[in-house]
Design a protein around this motif. Structure first.
Motif, mmCIF file in Angstrom:
data_model
loop_
_atom_site.group_PDB
_atom_site.id
_atom_site.type_symbol
_atom_site.label_atom_id
_atom_site.label_comp_id
_atom_site.label_asym_id
_atom_site.label_seq_id
_atom_site.Cartn_x
_atom_site.Cartn_y
_atom_site.Cartn_z
ATOM 1 N N MET A 1 -8.145 4.864 6.055
ATOM 2 C CA MET A 1 -6.798 5.326 5.781
ATOM 3 C C MET A 1 -5.813 4.352 6.439
ATOM 4 N N LEU A 2 -4.818 3.977 5.680
ATOM 5 C CA LEU A 2 -3.762 3.115 6.207
ATOM 6 C C LEU A 2 -2.643 3.969 6.774
ATOM 7 N N SER A 3 -2.159 3.604 7.937
ATOM 8 C CA SER A 3 -1.068 4.358 8.553
ATOM 9 C C SER A 3 0.227 4.118 7.780
ATOM 10 N N PRO A 4 1.191 5.031 7.912
ATOM 11 C CA PRO A 4 2.492 4.804 7.267
ATOM 12 C C PRO A 4 3.129 3.488 7.723
ATOM 13 N N GLY A 5 2.978 3.155 9.001
ATOM 14 C CA GLY A 5 3.536 1.902 9.512
ATOM 15 C C GLY A 5 2.878 0.689 8.878
ATOM 16 N N ALA A 6 1.556 0.754 8.680
ATOM 17 C CA ALA A 6 0.842 -0.352 8.043
ATOM 18 C C ALA A 6 1.316 -0.534 6.603
ATOM 19 N N LEU A 7 1.511 0.579 5.905
ATOM 20 C CA LEU A 7 2.007 0.489 4.528
ATOM 21 C C LEU A 7 3.396 -0.133 4.487
ATOM 22 N N GLU A 53 -5.842 -7.092 13.295
ATOM 23 C CA GLU A 53 -7.042 -7.598 12.640
ATOM 24 C C GLU A 53 -6.889 -9.082 12.308
ATOM 25 N N PRO A 54 -8.002 -9.791 12.205
ATOM 26 C CA PRO A 54 -7.905 -11.193 11.776
ATOM 27 C C PRO A 54 -7.435 -11.259 10.325
ATOM 28 N N VAL A 55 -6.622 -12.238 10.013
ATOM 29 C CA VAL A 55 -6.135 -12.401 8.641
ATOM 30 C C VAL A 55 -7.126 -13.307 7.918
ATOM 31 N N ASP A 56 -8.088 -12.665 7.263
ATOM 32 C CA ASP A 56 -9.104 -13.407 6.525
ATOM 33 C C ASP A 56 -9.454 -12.641 5.253
ATOM 34 N N ALA A 57 -10.343 -13.216 4.457
ATOM 35 C CA ALA A 57 -10.701 -12.617 3.170
ATOM 36 C C ALA A 57 -11.373 -11.254 3.348
ATOM 37 N N ALA A 58 -12.178 -11.087 4.401
ATOM 38 C CA ALA A 58 -12.850 -9.805 4.628
ATOM 39 C C ALA A 58 -11.827 -8.705 4.933
ATOM 40 N N THR A 59 -10.834 -9.020 5.731
ATOM 41 C CA THR A 59 -9.778 -8.037 6.024
ATOM 42 C C THR A 59 -9.006 -7.705 4.760
ATOM 43 N N ALA A 60 -8.700 -8.714 3.962
ATOM 44 C CA ALA A 60 -7.975 -8.477 2.709
ATOM 45 C C ALA A 60 -8.765 -7.556 1.792
ATOM 46 N N ARG A 61 -10.076 -7.764 1.692
ATOM 47 C CA ARG A 61 -10.902 -6.890 0.853
ATOM 48 C C ARG A 61 -10.890 -5.458 1.380
ATOM 49 N N ARG A 62 -10.945 -5.300 2.702
ATOM 50 C CA ARG A 62 -10.938 -3.963 3.297
ATOM 51 C C ARG A 62 -9.595 -3.264 3.057
ATOM 52 N N VAL A 63 -8.502 -3.996 3.220
ATOM 53 C CA VAL A 63 -7.175 -3.419 2.964
ATOM 54 C C VAL A 63 -7.063 -3.009 1.500
ATOM 55 N N ALA A 64 -7.567 -3.844 0.593
ATOM 56 C CA ALA A 64 -7.535 -3.515 -0.836
ATOM 57 C C ALA A 64 -8.307 -2.229 -1.111
ATOM 58 N N GLU A 65 -9.480 -2.081 -0.494
ATOM 59 C CA GLU A 65 -10.273 -0.859 -0.665
ATOM 60 C C GLU A 65 -9.503 0.365 -0.175
ATOM 61 N N LEU A 66 -8.859 0.220 0.973
ATOM 62 C CA LEU A 66 -8.089 1.335 1.526
ATOM 63 C C LEU A 66 -6.890 1.676 0.650
ATOM 64 N N PRO A 71 -3.381 7.936 -1.667
ATOM 65 C CA PRO A 71 -2.384 8.589 -2.521
ATOM 66 C C PRO A 71 -0.955 8.097 -2.271
ATOM 67 N N ARG A 72 -0.621 7.755 -1.026
ATOM 68 C CA ARG A 72 0.744 7.287 -0.731
ATOM 69 C C ARG A 72 1.021 5.936 -1.394
ATOM 70 N N VAL A 73 -0.009 5.118 -1.547
ATOM 71 C CA VAL A 73 0.167 3.838 -2.229
ATOM 72 C C VAL A 73 0.444 4.105 -3.706
ATOM 73 N N ARG A 74 -0.351 4.969 -4.306
ATOM 74 C CA ARG A 74 -0.137 5.311 -5.721
ATOM 75 C C ARG A 74 1.258 5.890 -5.930
ATOM 76 N N GLN A 75 1.659 6.789 -5.059
ATOM 77 C CA GLN A 75 2.978 7.418 -5.164
ATOM 78 C C GLN A 75 4.090 6.374 -5.048
ATOM 79 N N ARG A 76 3.940 5.472 -4.108
ATOM 80 C CA ARG A 76 4.964 4.435 -3.920
ATOM 81 C C ARG A 76 5.033 3.511 -5.136
ATOM 82 N N LEU A 77 3.877 3.116 -5.660
ATOM 83 C CA LEU A 77 3.854 2.236 -6.824
ATOM 84 C C LEU A 77 4.373 2.951 -8.066
#
Length: 129
Positions: A1-7, A53-66, A71-77
């Protein structure tokens, strides 16, 4: 889950491109449909000073999965797509609420860049004047 601050950090660093328009020829007179694509790019490297977190491809993939399951991402988009469809159609944004907008969202990653594509469609109650 991504925090509101992270979003907020992610969307504050987003680049957004929108294209769209009204349907040519409508299903029913007086009820035109408007289509649009919202393309959101977020380079995690631009957020590096705000994350632990380190800014690398693995982190990007994890953020994408999250983001895909958030639901807050869908709502915002969906809200962003609604505002853009209203702008494209020349109607008041309040006339086109997010719940009236059908969206399909795809999230993918290229290196450290999150690429989010939002295909959106709405039927307008009245044609712009």
């Amino acid at each position: 889950m991504l925090s509101p601050g992270a979003l907020e950090v992610l969307f504050d660093h987003a680049e957004i491109v929108v294209e769209g328009g009204e349907e040519v020829g409508t299903r029913q007179p007086g009820q035109p449909r408007v289509f649009g694509t919202v393309m959101v790019s977020i380079d995690l490297a631009s957020c590096a000073s705000h994350v632990r977190e380190p800014v690398d491809a693995a982190t990007a993939r994890r953020v994408a999965e999250l983001m895909e399951g958030e639901p807050r991402v869908r709502q915002r988009l969906q809200g962003l797509a609604a505002r853009e469809l209203a702008r494209v159609a020349g109607v008041d944004p309040e006339a086109l609420v997010a719940s009236q907008v059908a969206v399909e969202i795809a999230v993918r990653v290229e290196g450290t860049v999150l690429l989010i594509d939002v295909d959106a469609m709405a039927t307008l109650a009245t044609r712009r004047g």
